[in-house]
Design a protein around this motif. Structure first.
Motif, PDB file in Angstrom:
ATOM      1  N   ASP A  68      -5.944  -6.714   1.345  1.00 17.22           N
ATOM      2  CA  ASP A  68      -7.141  -7.301   0.750  1.00 17.22           C
ATOM      3  C   ASP A  68      -8.220  -6.269   0.423  1.00 17.22           C
ATOM      4  O   ASP A  68      -9.318  -6.647   0.003  1.00 17.22           O
ATOM      5  CB  ASP A  68      -7.748  -8.390   1.648  1.00 17.22           C
ATOM      6  N   ARG A  69      -7.940  -4.989   0.579  1.00 15.65           N
ATOM      7  CA  ARG A  69      -8.921  -3.950   0.230  1.00 15.65           C
ATOM      8  C   ARG A  69      -8.947  -3.736  -1.279  1.00 15.65           C
ATOM      9  O   ARG A  69      -9.976  -3.426  -1.845  1.00 15.65           O
ATOM     10  CB  ARG A  69      -8.537  -2.643   0.938  1.00 15.65           C
TER      11      ARG A  69
ATOM     12  N   ASN B 244      -3.167  -2.031  -2.642  1.00 15.93           N
ATOM     13  CA  ASN B 244      -4.296  -1.521  -1.874  1.00 15.93           C
ATOM     14  C   ASN B 244      -4.180  -0.011  -1.726  1.00 15.93           C
ATOM     15  O   ASN B 244      -3.136   0.499  -1.305  1.00 15.93           O
ATOM     16  CB  ASN B 244      -4.316  -2.155  -0.475  1.00 15.93           C
TER      17      ASN B 244
ATOM     18  N   GLU C 164     -18.415   3.672  -1.821  1.00 12.20           N
ATOM     19  CA  GLU C 164     -17.205   3.015  -2.316  1.00 12.20           C
ATOM     20  C   GLU C 164     -17.472   2.367  -3.669  1.00 12.20           C
ATOM     21  O   GLU C 164     -18.487   1.677  -3.842  1.00 12.20           O
ATOM     22  CB  GLU C 164     -16.712   1.962  -1.325  1.00 12.20           C
TER      23      GLU C 164
ATOM     24  N   THR D 128       0.862  -1.176   0.000  1.00 15.63           N
ATOM     25  CA  THR D 128       0.000   0.000   0.000  1.00 15.63           C
ATOM     26  C   THR D 128       0.899   1.226   0.000  1.00 15.63           C
ATOM     27  O   THR D 128       2.124   1.114  -0.146  1.00 15.63           O
ATOM     28  CB  THR D 128      -0.967   0.000   1.194  1.00 15.63           C
TER      29      THR D 128
ATOM     30  N   VAL E  27      -6.989   3.712  -1.293  1.00 11.44           N
ATOM     31  CA  VAL E  27      -8.276   4.387  -1.372  1.00 11.44           C
ATOM     32  C   VAL E  27      -8.067   5.678  -2.151  1.00 11.44           C
ATOM     33  O   VAL E  27      -7.140   6.443  -1.869  1.00 11.44           O
ATOM     34  CB  VAL E  27      -8.839   4.697   0.025  1.00 11.44           C
TER      35      VAL E  27
ATOM     36  N   ALA F 117      -4.346   1.807   2.414  1.00 12.67           N
ATOM     37  CA  ALA F 117      -5.468   0.916   2.696  1.00 12.67           C
ATOM     38  C   ALA F 117      -4.939  -0.401   3.237  1.00 12.67           C
ATOM     39  O   ALA F 117      -3.792  -0.780   2.973  1.00 12.67           O
ATOM     40  CB  ALA F 117      -6.311   0.675   1.442  1.00 12.67           C
ATOM     41  N   GLU F 118      -5.787  -1.095   3.982  1.00  8.15           N
ATOM     42  CA  GLU F 118      -5.399  -2.365   4.584  1.00  8.15           C
ATOM     43  C   GLU F 118      -5.301  -3.462   3.531  1.00  8.15           C
ATOM     44  O   GLU F 118      -5.798  -3.326   2.419  1.00  8.15           O
ATOM     45  CB  GLU F 118      -6.394  -2.757   5.668  1.00  8.15           C
TER      46      GLU F 118
END
Length: 311
Positions: free
Chosen positions: A38-39, A95, A54, A10, A97, A35-36
């Protein structure tokens, strides 16, 4: 040769980019955030009610492909995501956002260079979760007239793109890219979107391409390229189509081990070949860090732990 092994990644911190939307001509801003595991890559828009919506960056959320790639959910959309998605895929960001303040990505200068620079500035960091990838097991092909797009088995991640325009300023051009961060930065990231002035003028009358300019597009006139600085590469047109393919194929939700090939393709055919792939569960398998797979292109792939069969 590098092995497709390791952990998910990430960004280490938030980074902001601003510009204008290529179609609306209005200011557009995005914030890339960590992001964490697996996002995956997720776009976030604020609904009129104030709620955050989202929109996963996956092929099953594509809602339009005519002028660019558009994803959507719950009535909200984000357009022209392919240049950012190409940068995420090439720079091995698993990952993130993407907070966006409207329906359209900032076009910046019409390529992926600014997004690559932002990712480098934010710095890519490793998480604990293992990566996975989609391995192509048999050919998958879609056609439209003499145009086609296909995915083939291959020990690496290769893009093989051919365009063929009647206009002599473009003509027939081909490009082959074995994806790696270095190759993408050097060969593809700076290749700009392009268009014919006669088509752009028609779009203007329809209320599209209002933000298009010589600052963010290669403009092709009747007999010459109109940008004062000319082309960044002699074959910049096919390099940009390759950039688009990297971004569109990133909507698989997982990087792939295989050979993508297209002739006279574009956003729609890139999307359709992904749909065809996931419609045939015998055409692929998911491999993880326990499987030693070497690539031909020096790619350290970044993959969220998401089953493509459920995408």
């Amino acid at each position: 040769m590098r092995k497709i092994l390791g952990k998910q990644t990430t960004l280490s911190r938030r980074v902001t980019l601003t510009g204008v939307g290529v179609h609306s001509g209005k200011p557009a801003s995005i914030i890339l955030s960590p992001a964490e595991a697996d996002r995956g890559i997720v776009f976030v828009r604020t609904a009129p009610t104030g709620a955050e919506v989202e929109i996963p960056a996956r092929f099953d959320h594509v809602v339009a492909t005519e002028l660019c790639t558009v994803i959507g959910a719950e009535g909200l959309t984000v357009a022209t995501i392919e240049h950012l998605m190409a940068a995420f895929a090439a720079m091995a960001v698993d990952n993130a956002v993407v907070e966006i303040d409207g329906p359209e990505m900032p076009i910046i200068d019409g390529c992926s260079a600014a997004f690559v620079a932002a990712i480098q500035d934010a710095r890519v960091v490793t998480l604990k979760a293992p990566r996975k990838a989609i391995r192509i097991l048999k050919p998958v092909r879609v056609e439209a007239g003499d145009a086609y797009a296909e995915l083939l088995p291959f020990e690496g991640t290769r893009y093989d793109v051919t365009i063929d325009f009647a206009n002599p300023l473009i003509g027939r051009q081909s490009y082959v890219l074995d994806l790696s961060p270095a190759a993408f930065r050097r060969e593809i990231a700076r290749a700009r979107t392009f268009g014919f002035m006669r088509d752009v003028e028609k779009l203007w009358t329809l209320g599209f391409a209002l933000g298009s300019s010589l600052e963010n597009s290669v403009a092709i006139g009747d007999d010459r390229v109109l940008n004062p600085e000319g082309l960044r590469f002699a074959d910049e047109f096919v390099r940009h189509k390759t950039l688009d393919a990297v971004g569109d194929l990133a909507l698989a939700g997982l990087p792939f081990i295989g050979h993508f090939r297209s002739y006279k393709g574009g956003h729609k055919m890139n999307w359709l070949v992904l749909k065809a792939l996931f419609a045939d569960e015998t055409a692929f398998e998911v491999v993880g860090e326990t499987r030693h797979v070497e690539t031909a292109g020096g790619l350290s792939v970044a993959v969220p732990a998401l089953s493509p069969a459920k995408a």
